[in-house]
Motif scaffolding. Structure first.
Motif, PDB file in Angstrom:
ATOM      1  N   ARG A  58     -24.900  13.882   0.450  1.00  0.00           N
ATOM      2  CA  ARG A  58     -26.085  13.050   0.728  1.00  0.00           C
ATOM      3  C   ARG A  58     -25.975  11.692   0.048  1.00  0.00           C
ATOM      4  O   ARG A  58     -26.277  10.657   0.651  1.00  0.00           O
ATOM      5  CB  ARG A  58     -27.362  13.759   0.256  1.00  0.00           C
ATOM      6  N   GLN A  59     -25.526  11.693  -1.193  1.00  0.00           N
ATOM      7  CA  GLN A  59     -25.401  10.433  -1.924  1.00  0.00           C
ATOM      8  C   GLN A  59     -24.361   9.520  -1.282  1.00  0.00           C
ATOM      9  O   GLN A  59     -24.570   8.302  -1.184  1.00  0.00           O
ATOM     10  CB  GLN A  59     -25.031  10.720  -3.375  1.00  0.00           C
ATOM     11  N   ALA A  60     -23.255  10.100  -0.815  1.00  0.00           N
ATOM     12  CA  ALA A  60     -22.211   9.299  -0.172  1.00  0.00           C
ATOM     13  C   ALA A  60     -22.721   8.690   1.134  1.00  0.00           C
ATOM     14  O   ALA A  60     -22.475   7.508   1.418  1.00  0.00           O
ATOM     15  CB  ALA A  60     -20.981  10.157   0.076  1.00  0.00           C
ATOM     16  N   ILE A  61     -23.442   9.498   1.932  1.00  0.00           N
ATOM     17  CA  ILE A  61     -23.973   8.983   3.192  1.00  0.00           C
ATOM     18  C   ILE A  61     -25.047   7.934   2.922  1.00  0.00           C
ATOM     19  O   ILE A  61     -25.131   6.914   3.626  1.00  0.00           O
ATOM     20  CB  ILE A  61     -24.524  10.126   4.062  1.00  0.00           C
ATOM     21  N   ALA A  62     -25.856   8.166   1.898  1.00  0.00           N
ATOM     22  CA  ALA A  62     -26.890   7.181   1.547  1.00  0.00           C
ATOM     23  C   ALA A  62     -26.263   5.837   1.209  1.00  0.00           C
ATOM     24  O   ALA A  62     -26.790   4.780   1.584  1.00  0.00           O
ATOM     25  CB  ALA A  62     -27.730   7.690   0.377  1.00  0.00           C
ATOM     26  N   LYS A  63     -25.135   5.833   0.512  1.00  0.00           N
ATOM     27  CA  LYS A  63     -24.450   4.582   0.183  1.00  0.00           C
ATOM     28  C   LYS A  63     -23.967   3.890   1.452  1.00  0.00           C
ATOM     29  O   LYS A  63     -24.035   2.657   1.566  1.00  0.00           O
ATOM     30  CB  LYS A  63     -23.286   4.856  -0.762  1.00  0.00           C
ATOM     31  N   GLU A  64     -23.475   4.674   2.412  1.00  0.00           N
ATOM     32  CA  GLU A  64     -23.056   4.099   3.697  1.00  0.00           C
ATOM     33  C   GLU A  64     -24.246   3.480   4.421  1.00  0.00           C
ATOM     34  O   GLU A  64     -24.150   2.393   5.005  1.00  0.00           O
ATOM     35  CB  GLU A  64     -22.412   5.181   4.564  1.00  0.00           C
ATOM     36  N   LEU A  65     -25.379   4.174   4.390  1.00  0.00           N
ATOM     37  CA  LEU A  65     -26.578   3.656   5.045  1.00  0.00           C
ATOM     38  C   LEU A  65     -27.066   2.385   4.358  1.00  0.00           C
ATOM     39  O   LEU A  65     -27.481   1.427   5.022  1.00  0.00           O
ATOM     40  CB  LEU A  65     -27.674   4.723   5.026  1.00  0.00           C
ATOM     41  N   GLN A  66     -27.013   2.364   3.037  1.00  0.00           N
ATOM     42  CA  GLN A  66     -27.407   1.161   2.303  1.00  0.00           C
ATOM     43  C   GLN A  66     -26.485  -0.013   2.631  1.00  0.00           C
ATOM     44  O   GLN A  66     -26.947  -1.158   2.747  1.00  0.00           O
ATOM     45  CB  GLN A  66     -27.401   1.457   0.804  1.00  0.00           C
ATOM     46  N   SER A  67     -25.192   0.279   2.821  1.00  0.00           N
ATOM     47  CA  SER A  67     -24.249  -0.769   3.207  1.00  0.00           C
ATOM     48  C   SER A  67     -24.573  -1.311   4.598  1.00  0.00           C
ATOM     49  O   SER A  67     -24.526  -2.523   4.833  1.00  0.00           O
ATOM     50  CB  SER A  67     -22.817  -0.214   3.176  1.00  0.00           C
ATOM     51  N   LEU A  68     -24.923  -0.418   5.522  1.00  0.00           N
ATOM     52  CA  LEU A  68     -25.311  -0.851   6.864  1.00  0.00           C
ATOM     53  C   LEU A  68     -26.566  -1.725   6.803  1.00  0.00           C
ATOM     54  O   LEU A  68     -26.684  -2.705   7.547  1.00  0.00           O
ATOM     55  CB  LEU A  68     -25.555   0.364   7.756  1.00  0.00           C
ATOM     56  N   ALA A  69     -27.484  -1.362   5.929  1.00  0.00           N
ATOM     57  CA  ALA A  69     -28.708  -2.155   5.795  1.00  0.00           C
ATOM     58  C   ALA A  69     -28.412  -3.536   5.217  1.00  0.00           C
ATOM     59  O   ALA A  69     -29.006  -4.534   5.644  1.00  0.00           O
ATOM     60  CB  ALA A  69     -29.707  -1.412   4.915  1.00  0.00           C
ATOM     61  N   GLN A  70     -27.504  -3.600   4.270  1.00  0.00           N
ATOM     62  CA  GLN A  70     -27.131  -4.893   3.683  1.00  0.00           C
ATOM     63  C   GLN A  70     -26.501  -5.809   4.710  1.00  0.00           C
ATOM     64  O   GLN A  70     -26.600  -7.041   4.608  1.00  0.00           O
ATOM     65  CB  GLN A  70     -26.184  -4.669   2.512  1.00  0.00           C
ATOM     66  N   ARG A  71     -25.855  -5.218   5.724  1.00  0.00           N
ATOM     67  CA  ARG A  71     -25.230  -6.008   6.799  1.00  0.00           C
ATOM     68  C   ARG A  71     -26.155  -6.169   7.998  1.00  0.00           C
ATOM     69  O   ARG A  71     -25.729  -6.629   9.060  1.00  0.00           O
ATOM     70  CB  ARG A  71     -23.918  -5.343   7.225  1.00  0.00           C
ATOM     71  N   ASP A  72     -27.417  -5.766   7.844  1.00  0.00           N
ATOM     72  CA  ASP A  72     -28.441  -5.906   8.892  1.00  0.00           C
ATOM     73  C   ASP A  72     -28.108  -5.130  10.157  1.00  0.00           C
ATOM     74  O   ASP A  72     -28.562  -5.484  11.254  1.00  0.00           O
ATOM     75  CB  ASP A  72     -28.669  -7.382   9.239  1.00  0.00           C
ATOM     76  N   ILE A  73     -27.334  -4.049  10.006  1.00  0.00           N
ATOM     77  CA  ILE A  73     -27.045  -3.185  11.152  1.00  0.00           C
ATOM     78  C   ILE A  73     -28.188  -2.195  11.346  1.00  0.00           C
ATOM     79  O   ILE A  73     -28.544  -1.846  12.477  1.00  0.00           O
ATOM     80  CB  ILE A  73     -25.706  -2.461  10.955  1.00  0.00           C
TER      81      ILE A  73
END
Length: 207
Positions: A58-73
């Motif tokens: 969950r933590q690893a996927i959350a980091k991926e989601l946060q990265s997508l949010a930082q890139r406005d995806i």
């Protein structure tokens, strides 16, 4: 998938998936998360019902989601309802309020909202905005699944912080839920300021 006039259809579109974590806990906050985006952006992240994933996953996927949010995806918004708020007005009103905040937050970016479960707790949106429910949506819809993961990671983070303050309750493992060991700790040490006093032990635990 996308909703169009109540019918699920294939294709790309922007909508908001919503889920919560900590609703049934006896300690700590409830976190409600909305994730805005297109499902296609989440297809290769291994997203599914957060309860079926390990904490590290969950933590690893959350980091991926946060990265997508930082890139406005994608974008996401998390609402926290404290134990005191839940004790004061109840879970249903807290959930309704959280749903209202999330739908308002994203109302300029999408007209479609989908929530895990079978009720909107009395919240209705003004047309053309719609709020629909999907039973077991966190395992059927990637945006709801993503919301469940972000909400659960927020909940787990809080409980690890509370464990550092109150190690006797085992919050690092029970995450605030009513395990037998947690019950025994409450009976021995009493409530912390973060316990939900409206959750009576007789209703919440089996002996």
């Amino acid at each position: 998938m996308c909703y169009d006039d109540g019918i699920i259809r294939q294709g790309e579109c922007v909508l908001c998936g919503i889920d919560e974590a900590g609703r049934g806990c006896v300690c700590g906050s409830m976190f409600v998360c909305g994730v805005l985006g297109e499902e296609v952006a989440l297809e290769n992240l291994g997203i599914k019902d957060s309860k079926k994933l390990s904490e590290s996953t969950r933590q690893a996927i959350a980091k991926e989601l946060q990265s997508l949010a930082q890139r406005d995806i994608i974008a996401y918004h998390i609402v926290e309802k404290s134990a005191q708020q839940i004790d004061c007005v109840g879970l249903s009103l807290c959930l309704k309020s959280a749903l209202a905040e999330i739908t308002e937050h994203f109302s300029a970016k999408t007209q479609r909202f989908v929530f895990d479960g079978n009720t909107t707790f009395g919240l209705t949106l003004k047309a053309p905005h719609t709020l629909r429910t999907i039973i077991k949506g966190d395992s059927k819809h990637l945006l709801i699944g993503a919301a469940s993961i972000l909400a659960k990671v927020a909940k787990d983070t809080q409980m690890h912080e509370l464990h550092a303050l109150y190690p006797h309750y085992g919050f690092d493992t029970n995450k605030g839920y009513g395990t037998k060991a947690h019950t025994q700790a409450i009976l021995r040490y009493g409530y912390t300021p973060f316990h939900r006093r409206s959750f009576a032990l007789a209703r919440s635990f089996e002996f």
